[in-house]
Each structure stands twice: as structure tokens, then as C-alpha cells.
Design a protein around this motif. Structure first.
Motif, PDB file in Angstrom:
ATOM      1  N   SER A  26       0.824  -1.203   0.000  1.00 30.28           N
ATOM      2  CA  SER A  26       0.000   0.000   0.000  1.00 30.28           C
ATOM      3  C   SER A  26       0.861   1.257   0.000  1.00 30.28           C
ATOM      4  CB  SER A  26      -0.924  -0.009   1.224  1.00 30.28           C
ATOM      5  OG  SER A  26      -1.815   1.077   1.191  1.00 30.28           O
ATOM      6  N   GLY A  27       1.956   1.239   0.770  1.00 28.98           N
ATOM      7  CA  GLY A  27       2.849   2.394   0.809  1.00 28.98           C
ATOM      8  C   GLY A  27       3.465   2.683  -0.553  1.00 28.98           C
ATOM      9  N   ALA A  32       2.166   1.802  -3.523  1.00 26.60           N
ATOM     10  CA  ALA A  32       1.098   2.287  -4.399  1.00 26.60           C
ATOM     11  C   ALA A  32       0.799   3.759  -4.131  1.00 26.60           C
ATOM     12  CB  ALA A  32      -0.159   1.439  -4.219  1.00 26.60           C
ATOM     13  N   LYS A  33       0.812   4.151  -2.863  1.00 20.11           N
ATOM     14  CA  LYS A  33       0.551   5.545  -2.517  1.00 20.11           C
ATOM     15  C   LYS A  33       1.638   6.455  -3.070  1.00 20.11           C
ATOM     16  CE  LYS A  33      -0.227   8.649   1.406  1.00 20.11           C
ATOM     17  NZ  LYS A  33      -0.269   8.786   2.889  1.00 20.11           N
ATOM     18  N   ARG A  34       2.895   6.056  -2.945  1.00 15.79           N
ATOM     19  CA  ARG A  34       3.993   6.894  -3.451  1.00 15.79           C
ATOM     20  C   ARG A  34       3.879   7.107  -4.960  1.00 15.79           C
ATOM     21  NH1 ARG A  34       7.069   3.379  -0.330  1.00 15.79           N
ATOM     22  NH2 ARG A  34       8.169   2.529  -2.157  1.00 15.79           N
ATOM     23  N   VAL A  35       3.548   6.046  -5.683  1.00 16.86           N
ATOM     24  CA  VAL A  35       3.413   6.167  -7.144  1.00 16.86           C
ATOM     25  C   VAL A  35       2.223   7.050  -7.490  1.00 16.86           C
ATOM     26  CG1 VAL A  35       2.928   4.899  -9.275  1.00 16.86           C
ATOM     27  CG2 VAL A  35       4.559   3.973  -7.612  1.00 16.86           C
ATOM     28  N   ALA A  36       1.097   6.867  -6.794  1.00 12.90           N
ATOM     29  CA  ALA A  36      -0.085   7.689  -7.056  1.00 12.90           C
ATOM     30  C   ALA A  36       0.207   9.161  -6.804  1.00 12.90           C
ATOM     31  CB  ALA A  36      -1.248   7.214  -6.185  1.00 12.90           C
ATOM     32  N   GLU A  37       0.893   9.467  -5.710  1.00 11.29           N
ATOM     33  CA  GLU A  37       1.218  10.856  -5.395  1.00 11.29           C
ATOM     34  C   GLU A  37       2.196  11.438  -6.413  1.00 11.29           C
ATOM     35  OE1 GLU A  37       0.541  10.751  -0.538  1.00 11.29           O
ATOM     36  OE2 GLU A  37       2.539  10.395  -1.367  1.00 11.29           O
ATOM     37  N   GLU A  38       3.105  10.628  -6.896  1.00 11.29           N
ATOM     38  CA  GLU A  38       4.043  11.086  -7.916  1.00 11.29           C
ATOM     39  C   GLU A  38       3.307  11.474  -9.194  1.00 11.29           C
ATOM     40  OE1 GLU A  38       7.296   8.915 -10.757  1.00 11.29           O
ATOM     41  OE2 GLU A  38       7.360   8.400  -8.616  1.00 11.29           O
ATOM     42  N   LEU A  39       2.362  10.647  -9.620  1.00  8.90           N
ATOM     43  CA  LEU A  39       1.603  10.955 -10.830  1.00  8.90           C
ATOM     44  C   LEU A  39       0.693  12.161 -10.621  1.00  8.90           C
ATOM     45  CD1 LEU A  39       0.669   7.398 -12.167  1.00  8.90           C
ATOM     46  CD2 LEU A  39       2.424   8.946 -13.012  1.00  8.90           C
TER      47      LEU A  39
END
Length: 301
Positions: A193-194, A196-203
Motif C-alpha cells: 500500500s505504501g 502504491a501511494k507513493r506512485v499515485a502521489e508522484e503521478l
């Protein structure tokens, strides 16, 4: 038509009831047709359900009537139905436990369909194991719609590929879509989950006008919300091939990346698919999500 009948399914007796009841009034789609769909899609669906505790959304009087989420095995279930006693989601320190149904075979799937479990939802892990899937839900805020989700899906695919993670798209059967990625099954949900969150925030930082990684609904209009929280250990996602409770029946349908790219650029209509379309595609192409059944890489910690 008789209101109740016993049928034999792979050596098990399953009682079917009220087969002529209309569950999707706008389409005249009956319970018999729901059971028929789940029976025909079972060769592709069952491998994605096996070993996973099932959350069912039941619509006993059809999609226009009251519905309820059900995690526990209901009274009167057949004795041969596989159950697993697990902590109740979000219970204090796992003190409360319930018996989850696990759909491992066709008789159980038919029984689940007969009790009007139109929607089937599973976690990203199998019983007793760490997550073997990373899933992100792409949820459009109007006026954004499925087409915008497809564009974000391509960005997410390319970003994950940079870390050696391959993802596979499917429609949600409602507004948006999900991307599913096989992972190693050697890392816990917090790590998955961590990441996935980092990638989502990057995009979201790269495309602030079209993407958000924040859950606040007031931030979503006109944007696609990348819901990374689907990887929380107690979250579930609609299973591949599951029906959805829409005015007319739709299903969560695997797509090819060519289709996603065509929808994103407007060369193809971006829309959800009907059960009959899903079955036709399955006959022609097989399970486009079969790769999810094999281990993938670890995610960057």
C-alpha cells in the motif's frame, strides 16, 4: 416455473429458487440468467476467487431494491461450502472473528449466485498469505469518465513498468477501472500500500489538473482519483468477471492495452461491457488476466 428445485453441480446438490425473478428490471435480466452467466464464466473466474475470503453484495429483490454487504457465511449454507474463520475487518486487535465464505469450486459459485450475490469482492491476499496482488482503482470525478481513466491507466502502466511491475487493466463495471499487478507475495500489505501511494502521489504531482491521490471528494471533480488504498489488508476490490449492480447488467471486464489506448485517445468508445460481451470475449481470447495467477516481483520498499 417451480419456485425451488435441486440440481447437481459437479457432484454436489444445490438448491435453486425463484429462477424467474427479475434482478435487473431495465433489462428483464433474471436470476436464472445471473446463475447461467456465473456458470459459464466460472472457468476464468474461479482461479481469481480460490483461497480468497469473499465479500458478497446481495440484492434479493433486484438492483432497484435494498441490498446488503455480507462477509459472514449465512445461516443455512450447505455443509460443503468452504469457510475460513478470520478477524472482522477493523475489529480491535482482531478480537472479533467471523466465518468467511471462500469460493473454491463451481457448486459454491452457483450457490452464491442463487442467494442473489450479484457482486463478488475479494482482498489482494489469499488466506494465510501476504498480498499477491497490487491493485489501484481509477475513479473518475465528473465530468471525467472512463476515457480519462484509460489515459491515467497508460501513465500508471508506464510508471510501474519502470520498477519492473507489469499491470493488467479491467473495467470496474461501473464508472471507472482497475489496474491489477501480480507481486511476489513476500511483502505485507503495508509495504504494498505504501508503494502504491507513493506512485499515485508522484503521478498526481506530474498531472495536477487531471489526477488526484487524495481521498477528499471535493478534490475529485474533473480528475481521476488513483485509489491506492485498495491495498489495505482489509479492503476488497470487485473480482474479475463479477457482475455489477447497475440498471442494466455489466461485468468487471478484462481489457487489452490496445483497447485501453484506443479508448484513451478517442479511437474507440470508452464504455463498460455486458455479461454477454464478456463471455464472447472470453471464448475468443481466454482469460486476459491469467498472468495475475503467477507470482510477480517484489515492489520497491
Amino acid at each position: 416455473m417451480r419456485s425451488r428445485m435441486l440440481v447437481e453441480v459437479d457432484g454436489r446438490e444445490v438448491e435453486l429458487s425463484n429462477l424467474d425473478k427479475v434482478l435487473y428490471p431495465d433489462a428483464g435480466f433474471t436470476k436464472a440468467e445471473v446463475i447461467d452467466y456465473y456458470t459459464r464464466v466460472a472457468p476464468a473466474l474461479l482461479p481469481h476467487l480460490r483461497g480468497r475470503p469473499l465479500t458478497r453484495i446481495r440484492y434479493p429483490n433486484g438492483v432497484t431494491g435494498p441490498f446488503f454487504f455480507e462477509k459472514n457465511a449465512p445461516p443455512g449454507k450447505p455443509g460443503w461450502v468452504h469457510t475460513e474463520t478470520l478477524p472482522v475487518p477493523n475489529s480491535t486487535h482482531g478480537r472479533e472473528k467471523i466465518d468467511f465464505v471462500v469460493v473454491d469450486d463451481l457448486p459454491t459459485l452457483v450457490w452464491v449466485a442463487n442467494i442473489a450475490s450479484l457482486e463478488l469482492h475479494t482482498p489482494q491476499w489469499r488466506v494465510g498469505a501476504d498480498p499477491d496482488l497490487l491493485v489501484v482503482d481509477l475513479d473518475p470525478g465528473a465530468p471525467a469518465a472512463l476515457r480519462e481513466c484509460c489515459a491515467v491507466a497508460v501513465l500508471m502502466r508506464d510508471r510501474l513498468a519502470a520498477d519492473g511491475i507489469e499491470c493488467y487493466p479491467k473495467t470496474s463495471g461501473k464508472k471507472g477501472m482497475q489496474l491489477c499487478c501480480p507481486v511476489a507475495g513476500t511483502q505485507n500489505a503495508e509495504i504494498i500500500s505504501g508503494y502504491a501511494k507513493r506512485v499515485a502521489e508522484e503521478l498526481a504531482r506530474a498531472v495536477p489538473g487531471g489526477i488526484t491521490a487524495k481521498m477528499a471528494k471535493q478534490l475529485r471533480p474533473g480528475k481521476v482519483f488513483i485509489d491506492w488504498s485498495q491495498n489495505n489488508a482489509f479492503k476488497t476490490t470487485v473480482a474479475p468477471y463479477s457482475l455489477r449492480a447497475q440498471p442494466t447488467p455489466t461485468a468487471s471486464a478484462p481489457l487489452t492495452w490496445h483497447e485501453v489506448e484506443s479508448m484513451a485517445c478517442g479511437d474507440a468508445e470508452a464504455r463498460q461491457l455486458s455479461p454477454s460481451e464478456v463471455l464472447t470475449r472470453l471464448d475468443a481470447d481466454g482469460d486476459l488476466l491469467a498472468a495475475l495467477l503467477e507470482p510477480g516481483p517484489e515492489v520497491p520498499a
